[in-house]
Scaffold this motif. Structure first.
Motif, PDB file in Angstrom:
ATOM      1  N   VAL A 141       0.868  -1.180   0.000  1.00 55.40           N
ATOM      2  CA  VAL A 141       0.000   0.000   0.000  1.00 55.40           C
ATOM      3  C   VAL A 141       0.895   1.217   0.000  1.00 55.40           C
ATOM      4  CG1 VAL A 141      -1.762   1.293   1.252  1.00 55.40           C
ATOM      5  CG2 VAL A 141      -1.813  -1.210   1.249  1.00 55.40           C
ATOM      6  N   GLN A 142       0.659   2.129  -0.912  1.00 55.54           N
ATOM      7  CA  GLN A 142       1.436   3.369  -0.982  1.00 55.54           C
ATOM      8  C   GLN A 142       0.615   4.512  -0.417  1.00 55.54           C
ATOM      9  OE1 GLN A 142       4.102   4.296  -4.393  1.00 55.54           O
ATOM     10  NE2 GLN A 142       2.782   6.078  -4.682  1.00 55.54           N
ATOM     11  N   GLN A 143       1.188   5.176   0.593  1.00 55.15           N
ATOM     12  CA  GLN A 143       0.494   6.297   1.212  1.00 55.15           C
ATOM     13  C   GLN A 143       0.777   7.593   0.457  1.00 55.15           C
ATOM     14  OE1 GLN A 143       2.323   5.618   5.169  1.00 55.15           O
ATOM     15  NE2 GLN A 143       0.234   5.590   5.930  1.00 55.15           N
ATOM     16  N   PRO A 144      -0.147   8.518   0.489  1.00 57.40           N
ATOM     17  CA  PRO A 144       0.105   9.833  -0.117  1.00 57.40           C
ATOM     18  C   PRO A 144       1.286  10.515   0.563  1.00 57.40           C
ATOM     19  CG  PRO A 144      -2.221   9.545   0.408  1.00 57.40           C
ATOM     20  CD  PRO A 144      -1.488   8.428   1.063  1.00 57.40           C
ATOM     21  N   SER A 145       1.928  11.426  -0.156  1.00 56.84           N
ATOM     22  CA  SER A 145       3.074  12.142   0.398  1.00 56.84           C
ATOM     23  C   SER A 145       2.643  12.993   1.583  1.00 56.84           C
ATOM     24  CB  SER A 145       3.715  13.020  -0.670  1.00 56.84           C
ATOM     25  OG  SER A 145       2.792  13.973  -1.162  1.00 56.84           O
ATOM     26  N   ASN A 146       3.536  13.089   2.563  1.00 57.87           N
ATOM     27  CA  ASN A 146       3.247  13.907   3.743  1.00 57.87           C
ATOM     28  C   ASN A 146       3.643  15.346   3.493  1.00 57.87           C
ATOM     29  OD1 ASN A 146       6.047  13.954   3.936  1.00 57.87           O
ATOM     30  ND2 ASN A 146       6.114  12.392   5.556  1.00 57.87           N
ATOM     31  N   SER A 147       3.647  16.167   4.537  1.00 62.14           N
ATOM     32  CA  SER A 147       3.928  17.597   4.385  1.00 62.14           C
ATOM     33  C   SER A 147       5.340  17.851   3.886  1.00 62.14           C
ATOM     34  CB  SER A 147       3.715  18.304   5.732  1.00 62.14           C
ATOM     35  OG  SER A 147       4.554  17.733   6.725  1.00 62.14           O
ATOM     36  N   ALA A 148       6.246  16.872   4.096  1.00 60.35           N
ATOM     37  CA  ALA A 148       7.622  17.030   3.631  1.00 60.35           C
ATOM     38  C   ALA A 148       7.806  16.467   2.224  1.00 60.35           C
ATOM     39  CB  ALA A 148       8.577  16.330   4.591  1.00 60.35           C
ATOM     40  N   GLY A 149       6.720  15.987   1.612  1.00 54.22           N
ATOM     41  CA  GLY A 149       6.801  15.443   0.271  1.00 54.22           C
ATOM     42  C   GLY A 149       7.318  14.016   0.214  1.00 54.22           C
ATOM     43  N   VAL A 150       7.328  13.316   1.355  1.00 52.07           N
ATOM     44  CA  VAL A 150       7.843  11.955   1.414  1.00 52.07           C
ATOM     45  C   VAL A 150       6.697  10.966   1.209  1.00 52.07           C
ATOM     46  CG1 VAL A 150       8.992  10.228   2.840  1.00 52.07           C
ATOM     47  CG2 VAL A 150       9.722  12.626   2.931  1.00 52.07           C
ATOM     48  N   VAL A 151       6.890  10.022   0.299  1.00 55.06           N
ATOM     49  CA  VAL A 151       5.911   8.972   0.043  1.00 55.06           C
ATOM     50  C   VAL A 151       6.403   7.689   0.691  1.00 55.06           C
ATOM     51  CG1 VAL A 151       4.717   7.604  -1.705  1.00 55.06           C
ATOM     52  CG2 VAL A 151       5.195  10.026  -2.121  1.00 55.06           C
ATOM     53  N   THR A 152       5.591   7.064   1.514  1.00 60.26           N
ATOM     54  CA  THR A 152       5.970   5.833   2.199  1.00 60.26           C
ATOM     55  C   THR A 152       5.150   4.659   1.690  1.00 60.26           C
ATOM     56  OG1 THR A 152       4.397   6.218   3.993  1.00 60.26           O
ATOM     57  CG2 THR A 152       6.620   7.088   4.283  1.00 60.26           C
ATOM     58  N   GLN A 153       5.712   3.468   1.843  1.00 59.83           N
ATOM     59  CA  GLN A 153       5.030   2.247   1.447  1.00 59.83           C
ATOM     60  C   GLN A 153       5.033   1.260   2.607  1.00 59.83           C
ATOM     61  OE1 GLN A 153       6.851   0.554  -2.014  1.00 59.83           O
ATOM     62  NE2 GLN A 153       6.195   2.198  -3.392  1.00 59.83           N
ATOM     63  N   GLN A 154       3.924   0.545   2.756  1.00 64.17           N
ATOM     64  CA  GLN A 154       3.837  -0.561   3.691  1.00 64.17           C
ATOM     65  C   GLN A 154       3.596  -1.821   2.869  1.00 64.17           C
ATOM     66  OE1 GLN A 154       4.396  -0.193   6.874  1.00 64.17           O
ATOM     67  NE2 GLN A 154       4.380   2.048   6.939  1.00 64.17           N
ATOM     68  N   ARG A 155       4.373  -2.870   3.147  1.00 62.28           N
ATOM     69  CA  ARG A 155       4.246  -4.067   2.317  1.00 62.28           C
ATOM     70  C   ARG A 155       4.386  -5.329   3.153  1.00 62.28           C
ATOM     71  NH1 ARG A 155       9.987  -4.127  -1.119  1.00 62.28           N
ATOM     72  NH2 ARG A 155      11.366  -4.357   0.686  1.00 62.28           N
ATOM     73  N   VAL A 156       3.732  -6.363   2.692  1.00 64.85           N
ATOM     74  CA  VAL A 156       3.868  -7.701   3.243  1.00 64.85           C
ATOM     75  C   VAL A 156       4.080  -8.648   2.072  1.00 64.85           C
ATOM     76  CG1 VAL A 156       2.536  -7.337   5.353  1.00 64.85           C
ATOM     77  CG2 VAL A 156       1.357  -7.917   3.243  1.00 64.85           C
ATOM     78  N   GLY A 157       4.618  -9.816   2.343  1.00 61.82           N
ATOM     79  CA  GLY A 157       4.958 -10.671   1.221  1.00 61.82           C
ATOM     80  C   GLY A 157       4.847 -12.144   1.503  1.00 61.82           C
ATOM     81  N   THR A 158       4.795 -12.911   0.434  1.00 64.10           N
ATOM     82  CA  THR A 158       4.789 -14.367   0.446  1.00 64.10           C
ATOM     83  C   THR A 158       6.097 -14.851  -0.165  1.00 64.10           C
ATOM     84  OG1 THR A 158       2.379 -14.452   0.181  1.00 64.10           O
ATOM     85  CG2 THR A 158       3.610 -16.439  -0.374  1.00 64.10           C
ATOM     86  N   ILE A 159       6.894 -15.590   0.611  1.00 66.43           N
ATOM     87  CA  ILE A 159       8.130 -16.143   0.075  1.00 66.43           C
ATOM     88  C   ILE A 159       7.792 -17.364  -0.783  1.00 66.43           C
ATOM     89  CG2 ILE A 159      10.407 -17.079   0.607  1.00 66.43           C
ATOM     90  CD1 ILE A 159      10.177 -15.889   3.374  1.00 66.43           C
ATOM     91  N   ILE A 160       8.355 -17.404  -1.978  1.00 68.85           N
ATOM     92  CA  ILE A 160       8.219 -18.560  -2.851  1.00 68.85           C
ATOM     93  C   ILE A 160       9.577 -19.245  -2.941  1.00 68.85           C
ATOM     94  CG2 ILE A 160       7.589 -19.397  -5.146  1.00 68.85           C
ATOM     95  CD1 ILE A 160       5.249 -18.164  -3.713  1.00 68.85           C
TER      96      ILE A 160
END
Length: 260
Positions: A141-160
């Motif tokens: 999930v990509q969050q909108p940029s904050n007041s400093a213009g920084v875009v953050t991502q939260q991720r989870v994954g499946t190892i294959i």
């Protein structure tokens, strides 16, 4: 009993579903008070012949009260060092297999308290070189940029863990055991280092039983860990939960490829 022998056998069977690294993925990543992303399964272990394919699915779960958009992509997966620090970049010259994957969707909107399944297909080329190819299917999930213009991502994954069959060898051994067989309480624990000297990963089972001089067993430690090809993995034995007083015998056992 310690095991310092190497065991070898042809890679002929499919492993079962494995436990993901606890240091790599947590069950859910939350980036707002009422928004969360959970993935299932956390890992899949596959054996596929050259020219064959595999079909599976992954699930995204939103256990929060806010909907969001998420995306899906495939990343390389490897570990660094004996503590198995995860890395998601490829080593130079290592074959990348992201083009072997196709998905029913590469992203979607996930409503609150909802679950969504995405199917995928892995098509192994006929000329694929036998060996192990490990990747992660990330959902993020990509969050909108904050007041400093920084875009953050939260991720989870499946190892294959994908093994392409062929003339492969599985082999492993215990490199070192650092845990005295006789200890006074409090038991300090120890360290075992397990090496994979073959071409495919395996599951190692570590069992430690601590008994007093009368034969009682007030404490046991059991752990299962994946050991990746051509690596050594350090496993720390936690003795903090053991007995607090007395003199104790320690029995140590490691199962590698089903053998002690």
């Amino acid at each position: 009993m310690e095991s310092t022998r190497a065991f070898r056998s042809l890679r002929v069977a499919t492993f079962g579903i494995l436990i993901a690294y606890s240091s790599l993925f947590v069950p859910a990543l939350a980036h707002a008070a009422t928004e969360s992303l959970t993935v299932s399964p956390t890992s899949v272990d596959l054996t596929v012949k050259p020219g064959d394919s595999f079909q599976g699915s992954i699930q995204a779960l939103n256990k929060g009260t806010v909907g969001y958009s998420y995306k899906i992509y495939v990343s390389p997966y490897r570990v660094v060092g004996e503590n198995y620090r995860p890395e998601f970049t490829a080593l130079p010259g290592v074959k990348q297999i992201s083009d072997w994957f196709t998905f029913s969707r590469l992203g979607a909107q996930l409503n609150p308290n909802a679950e969504q399944s995405t199917s995928y297909t892995i098509q192994v080329p006929r000329n694929a070189v036998p060996g192990e190819y490990d990747v992660v299917i990330f959902q993020y999930v990509q969050q909108p940029s904050n007041s400093a213009g920084v875009v953050t991502q939260q991720r989870v994954g499946t190892i294959i863990y994908l093994t392409v069959t062929g003339d492969l060898t599985q082999a492993g051994k215990v490199e070192t055991w650092q845990m005295p067989w006789l200890q006074t309480a409090p038991v300090t624990g120890g360290v075992v280092r397990i090496a994979d000297i073959g071409a495919a990963h395996f599951v190692a089972r570590v069992n430690v039983s601590i008994s007093d001089l009368f034969g009682g067993k007030p404490y046991q430690y059991n752990v299962v860990r994946e050991i990746l090809p051509q690596t050594i993995r350090r496993i720390d034995i936690n003795g903090k939960s053991g007995p607090k007083y007395g003199l104790f015998k320690v029995q140590r056992t490691v199962y590698i490829l089903g053998q002690i």
